[in-house]
Design a protein around this motif. Structure first.
Motif, PDB file in Angstrom:
ATOM      1  N   GLY A 196       0.796  -1.219   0.000  1.00 28.57           N
ATOM      2  CA  GLY A 196       0.000   0.000   0.000  1.00 28.57           C
ATOM      3  C   GLY A 196       0.832   1.274   0.000  1.00 28.57           C
ATOM      4  O   GLY A 196       2.059   1.233  -0.065  1.00 28.57           O
ATOM      5  N   PRO A 197       0.164   2.419   0.066  1.00 31.82           N
ATOM      6  CA  PRO A 197       0.846   3.708   0.053  1.00 31.82           C
ATOM      7  C   PRO A 197       1.198   4.151   1.474  1.00 31.82           C
ATOM      8  O   PRO A 197       0.842   3.489   2.451  1.00 31.82           O
ATOM      9  CB  PRO A 197      -0.221   4.631  -0.532  1.00 31.82           C
ATOM     10  CG  PRO A 197      -1.499   4.067   0.049  1.00 31.82           C
ATOM     11  CD  PRO A 197      -1.299   2.565   0.090  1.00 31.82           C
ATOM     12  N   THR A 198       1.886   5.268   1.587  1.00 29.63           N
ATOM     13  CA  THR A 198       1.957   5.983   2.858  1.00 29.63           C
ATOM     14  C   THR A 198       1.364   7.364   2.652  1.00 29.63           C
ATOM     15  O   THR A 198       1.387   7.897   1.535  1.00 29.63           O
ATOM     16  CB  THR A 198       3.399   6.111   3.387  1.00 29.63           C
ATOM     17  OG1 THR A 198       4.176   6.899   2.481  1.00 29.63           O
ATOM     18  CG2 THR A 198       4.039   4.754   3.581  1.00 29.63           C
ATOM     19  N   TYR A 199       0.804   7.900   3.705  1.00 28.74           N
ATOM     20  CA  TYR A 199       0.246   9.251   3.679  1.00 28.74           C
ATOM     21  C   TYR A 199       1.094  10.134   4.596  1.00 28.74           C
ATOM     22  O   TYR A 199       1.227   9.851   5.796  1.00 28.74           O
ATOM     23  CB  TYR A 199      -1.197   9.270   4.190  1.00 28.74           C
ATOM     24  CG  TYR A 199      -2.218   8.625   3.268  1.00 28.74           C
ATOM     25  CD1 TYR A 199      -1.886   8.179   1.995  1.00 28.74           C
ATOM     26  CD2 TYR A 199      -3.539   8.470   3.694  1.00 28.74           C
ATOM     27  CE1 TYR A 199      -2.830   7.598   1.167  1.00 28.74           C
ATOM     28  CE2 TYR A 199      -4.494   7.888   2.868  1.00 28.74           C
ATOM     29  CZ  TYR A 199      -4.136   7.450   1.610  1.00 28.74           C
ATOM     30  OH  TYR A 199      -5.072   6.869   0.796  1.00 28.74           O
ATOM     31  N   ARG A 206      -4.916  17.095   5.342  1.00 26.91           N
ATOM     32  CA  ARG A 206      -4.309  16.936   4.018  1.00 26.91           C
ATOM     33  C   ARG A 206      -3.032  16.119   4.124  1.00 26.91           C
ATOM     34  O   ARG A 206      -2.366  16.111   5.158  1.00 26.91           O
ATOM     35  CB  ARG A 206      -3.994  18.296   3.394  1.00 26.91           C
ATOM     36  CG  ARG A 206      -5.203  19.216   3.231  1.00 26.91           C
ATOM     37  CD  ARG A 206      -4.763  20.536   2.605  1.00 26.91           C
ATOM     38  NE  ARG A 206      -5.865  21.468   2.428  1.00 26.91           N
ATOM     39  CZ  ARG A 206      -6.201  22.400   3.324  1.00 26.91           C
ATOM     40  NH1 ARG A 206      -5.511  22.509   4.449  1.00 26.91           N
ATOM     41  NH2 ARG A 206      -7.214  23.214   3.087  1.00 26.91           N
ATOM     42  N   PHE A 207      -2.700  15.455   3.023  1.00 28.91           N
ATOM     43  CA  PHE A 207      -1.490  14.640   3.032  1.00 28.91           C
ATOM     44  C   PHE A 207      -0.889  14.569   1.636  1.00 28.91           C
ATOM     45  O   PHE A 207      -1.544  14.875   0.638  1.00 28.91           O
ATOM     46  CB  PHE A 207      -1.784  13.230   3.536  1.00 28.91           C
ATOM     47  CG  PHE A 207      -2.765  12.455   2.683  1.00 28.91           C
ATOM     48  CD1 PHE A 207      -2.344  11.746   1.555  1.00 28.91           C
ATOM     49  CD2 PHE A 207      -4.121  12.438   3.004  1.00 28.91           C
ATOM     50  CE1 PHE A 207      -3.236  11.041   0.770  1.00 28.91           C
ATOM     51  CE2 PHE A 207      -5.027  11.728   2.222  1.00 28.91           C
ATOM     52  CZ  PHE A 207      -4.591  11.015   1.108  1.00 28.91           C
ATOM     53  N   ILE A 208       0.370  14.129   1.578  1.00 29.37           N
ATOM     54  CA  ILE A 208       1.026  13.772   0.329  1.00 29.37           C
ATOM     55  C   ILE A 208       1.000  12.258   0.240  1.00 29.37           C
ATOM     56  O   ILE A 208       1.404  11.556   1.178  1.00 29.37           O
ATOM     57  CB  ILE A 208       2.482  14.277   0.302  1.00 29.37           C
ATOM     58  CG1 ILE A 208       2.512  15.796   0.372  1.00 29.37           C
ATOM     59  CG2 ILE A 208       3.200  13.775  -0.951  1.00 29.37           C
ATOM     60  CD1 ILE A 208       3.902  16.350   0.556  1.00 29.37           C
ATOM     61  N   GLY A 209       0.512  11.720  -0.870  1.00 29.17           N
ATOM     62  CA  GLY A 209       0.411  10.268  -1.013  1.00 29.17           C
ATOM     63  C   GLY A 209       0.684   9.826  -2.435  1.00 29.17           C
ATOM     64  O   GLY A 209       1.259  10.567  -3.237  1.00 29.17           O
ATOM     65  N   ASN A 210       0.272   8.607  -2.754  1.00 28.78           N
ATOM     66  CA  ASN A 210       0.432   8.098  -4.112  1.00 28.78           C
ATOM     67  C   ASN A 210      -0.733   7.178  -4.444  1.00 28.78           C
ATOM     68  O   ASN A 210      -1.618   6.952  -3.609  1.00 28.78           O
ATOM     69  CB  ASN A 210       1.780   7.393  -4.277  1.00 28.78           C
ATOM     70  CG  ASN A 210       1.961   6.261  -3.281  1.00 28.78           C
ATOM     71  OD1 ASN A 210       1.202   5.287  -3.273  1.00 28.78           O
ATOM     72  ND2 ASN A 210       2.974   6.371  -2.418  1.00 28.78           N
ATOM     73  N   HIS A 211      -0.716   6.626  -5.644  1.00 29.52           N
ATOM     74  CA  HIS A 211      -1.874   5.881  -6.137  1.00 29.52           C
ATOM     75  C   HIS A 211      -1.842   4.382  -5.803  1.00 29.52           C
ATOM     76  O   HIS A 211      -2.680   3.628  -6.309  1.00 29.52           O
ATOM     77  CB  HIS A 211      -1.986   6.036  -7.653  1.00 29.52           C
ATOM     78  CG  HIS A 211      -2.251   7.440  -8.096  1.00 29.52           C
ATOM     79  ND1 HIS A 211      -3.389   8.123  -7.753  1.00 29.52           N
ATOM     80  CD2 HIS A 211      -1.500   8.307  -8.846  1.00 29.52           C
ATOM     81  CE1 HIS A 211      -3.358   9.334  -8.269  1.00 29.52           C
ATOM     82  NE2 HIS A 211      -2.212   9.479  -8.946  1.00 29.52           N
ATOM     83  N   SER A 212      -0.906   3.941  -4.996  1.00 29.54           N
ATOM     84  CA  SER A 212      -0.814   2.503  -4.707  1.00 29.54           C
ATOM     85  C   SER A 212      -2.098   1.987  -4.054  1.00 29.54           C
ATOM     86  O   SER A 212      -2.606   2.582  -3.099  1.00 29.54           O
ATOM     87  CB  SER A 212       0.373   2.221  -3.788  1.00 29.54           C
ATOM     88  OG  SER A 212       0.394   0.867  -3.411  1.00 29.54           O
ATOM     89  N   ASP A 250      -1.543  -2.123  10.632  1.00 28.25           N
ATOM     90  CA  ASP A 250      -1.849  -0.919   9.859  1.00 28.25           C
ATOM     91  C   ASP A 250      -0.963   0.245  10.269  1.00 28.25           C
ATOM     92  O   ASP A 250      -0.740   0.490  11.468  1.00 28.25           O
ATOM     93  CB  ASP A 250      -3.316  -0.525  10.051  1.00 28.25           C
ATOM     94  CG  ASP A 250      -4.258  -1.468   9.345  1.00 28.25           C
ATOM     95  OD1 ASP A 250      -3.931  -1.904   8.231  1.00 28.25           O
ATOM     96  OD2 ASP A 250      -5.334  -1.777   9.897  1.00 28.25           O
ATOM     97  N   VAL A 251      -0.462   0.964   9.277  1.00 31.77           N
ATOM     98  CA  VAL A 251       0.324   2.176   9.505  1.00 31.77           C
ATOM     99  C   VAL A 251      -0.170   3.249   8.540  1.00 31.77           C
ATOM    100  O   VAL A 251      -0.913   2.957   7.598  1.00 31.77           O
ATOM    101  CB  VAL A 251       1.836   1.926   9.292  1.00 31.77           C
ATOM    102  CG1 VAL A 251       2.366   0.898  10.268  1.00 31.77           C
ATOM    103  CG2 VAL A 251       2.125   1.492   7.849  1.00 31.77           C
ATOM    104  N   THR A 252       0.281   4.461   8.761  1.00 34.90           N
ATOM    105  CA  THR A 252      -0.102   5.560   7.871  1.00 34.90           C
ATOM    106  C   THR A 252       1.109   6.177   7.188  1.00 34.90           C
ATOM    107  O   THR A 252       1.163   6.272   5.967  1.00 34.90           O
ATOM    108  CB  THR A 252      -0.872   6.651   8.647  1.00 34.90           C
ATOM    109  OG1 THR A 252      -2.045   6.070   9.228  1.00 34.90           O
ATOM    110  CG2 THR A 252      -1.279   7.787   7.714  1.00 34.90           C
ATOM    111  N   SER A 253       2.099   6.585   7.956  1.00 34.45           N
ATOM    112  CA  SER A 253       3.228   7.331   7.412  1.00 34.45           C
ATOM    113  C   SER A 253       4.430   6.437   7.127  1.00 34.45           C
ATOM    114  O   SER A 253       4.492   5.285   7.574  1.00 34.45           O
ATOM    115  CB  SER A 253       3.647   8.421   8.398  1.00 34.45           C
ATOM    116  OG  SER A 253       4.189   7.817   9.576  1.00 34.45           O
ATOM    117  N   ALA A 254       5.401   7.003   6.423  1.00 33.12           N
ATOM    118  CA  ALA A 254       6.646   6.280   6.146  1.00 33.12           C
ATOM    119  C   ALA A 254       7.379   5.949   7.437  1.00 33.12           C
ATOM    120  O   ALA A 254       7.966   4.871   7.577  1.00 33.12           O
ATOM    121  CB  ALA A 254       7.529   7.118   5.225  1.00 33.12           C
TER     122      ALA A 254
END
Length: 403
Positions: A196-199, A206-212, A250-254
């Motif tokens: 998955g992605p990280t946010y 708001r966050f910076i993410g990707n399309h994974s 489950d995690v959110t950030s890098a």
């Protein structure tokens, strides 16, 4: 595989799902296993010892002392004589006691004395299952080498819908058969998969993410589990269901993904980093929502820690480490460079130029490259099929390095 002659001890705890154990005992007896049932005192409120004694053809044990014969039910012998101890249903209460060494009944004394492998099949309500204390106890028990039979999803006794249902008897029987079947190439191996992605937070909304989407990583986790591995999946934000019998973190950030992967990596034989981790994160996320103003907004970014490189530095001789590379130019050159720099055994190259590959879809087209430089190009396939191809390569590598 027949279970003929296998000595299986089943510890039944006090939960409504205890009624399913009657069917499980019957299935195991049909496979010619020797079944000894132990019950906690509360378990007898949900199903009678007589029922399980009749089906197992053995007296059910619950107390340290048999008051009829004044003999001792020897928990040490029970633990030594079993080829497998299965705790099912494993309640939140018993899981907590197992995780912390509490010993206030015959079942727990047997668990602490057991020299055989231990499986545990949790069953409880949704909120109890999701509670951080329960999840920490699950991880602790797995760190001891105990094998989780994950609960299923569906309607629970409370009326809630979600995870927490005891795995069905047929499913538990199959897991036991898989365990005793040495033909599974990854039996006894532990695998860590990221997906998955990280946010990366800009502010609270708001966050910076990707399309994974996480689909490839989830498919790999399922494929490794099907080959017998005990799999932990560290997942960025995604709506995908957890693969059967896979433990999900489950995690959110890098940074959170780094911490989780670091925690699980040392005990893992196999590490597959398929997550699309952000390379940069806001240097100073705002504590409050940034209000829209006239003109432009500048955000200072800082580099995140390279998780794959970190795990590559720590890699041991017994581990198989697999990374992913999503490239848009100089694909092969960049992928080989990444493989070498990060001390990988394999890298899986995705190209954004290939139709049907990349983020979001259900198919993928990848190229496998090993550390010797050997290249294997796979045809466009479903992500599940690609995952099985990757898992087969990993299994072969594990066989070689452990020979």
């Amino acid at each position: 595989m027949s279970l003929k002659g296998k000595n299986i001890a089943i510890g039944v705890c006090g939960g409504i799902a205890a009624y399913k154990i009657a069917s499980l005992v019957r299935l195991l007896i049909k496979e010619n296993a020797n079944v000894q049932v132990l019950m906690t005192p509360d378990a007898k409120e949900f199903i009678t010892p007589l029922t399980l004694a009749t089906l197992s053809k053995r007296p059910v044990l619950s107390d340290y002392i048999n008051r009829h014969t004044e003999t001792w039910n020897n928990h040490v012998d029970l633990g030594l004589n079993a080829d497998l101890l299965l705790i099912a249903p494993a309640t939140a209460n018993t899981l907590s006691k197992m995780a912390h060494g509490a010993c206030d009944n015959l079942l727990l004394a047997t668990y602490l004395s057991a020299k055989c492998p231990v499986m545990f099949a949790p069953a409880m309500d949704l909120d109890m299952w999701l509670h951080p204390s329960t999840q920490e106890n699950i991880k602790r028990l797995q760190s001891f080498g105990n094998i989780l039979i994950a609960p299923g999803s569906g309607e629970l006794a409370s009326g809630l819908i979600g995870e927490g249902r005891l795995a069905e008897p047929e499913e538990i029987k199959q897991q036991i058969q898989k365990f005793f079947n040495g033909a599974l190439p990854l039996a006894g191996k532990r695998a860590l998969v990221s997906a998955g992605p990280t946010y990366e937070a800009i502010d609270p909304v708001r966050f910076i993410g990707n399309h994974s989407s996480g689909k490839m990583g989830y498919a790999i986790a399922a494929a490794l589990q099907s080959l017998g591995a005990t799999v932990t999946l560290v997942s960025g934000p995604t709506a995908l269901p957890t693969p059967l019998h896979v433990v999900r973190h489950d995690v959110t950030s890098a940074q959170e993904m780094l911490e989780a992967c670091s925690a699980y990596s040392e005990a893992s034989d196999i590490i597959v980093m398929s997550a699309a981790v952000a390379d940069y994160t806001p240097a100073a996320p705002a504590n409050q929502k940034i209000k829209k103003k006239e003109g432009s907004l500048e955000i200072t970014l800082k580099k995140t820690t390279d998780i794959l490189a970190t795990l590559g530095e720590r890699k041991t001789a017994r581990q198989t480490l697999v990374g992913f590379a999503l490239e848009t130019e100089n694909e092969m050159l960049n992928a080989k460079d990444k493989l070498k720099r990060k001390n990988l055994d394999y890298i899986v190259l995705n190209s954004m130029q290939d139709q049907g590959a990349g983020f979001g879809g259900d198919t993928n087209k990848v190229t496998l490259i090993d550390r010797s430089g050997k290249v294997e190009r796979l045809a466009l396939k479903s992500k599940a099929a690609v995952a099985h191809d990757i898992a087969a390569v990993i299994a072969a590598h594990q066989t070689i390095i452990n020979a």
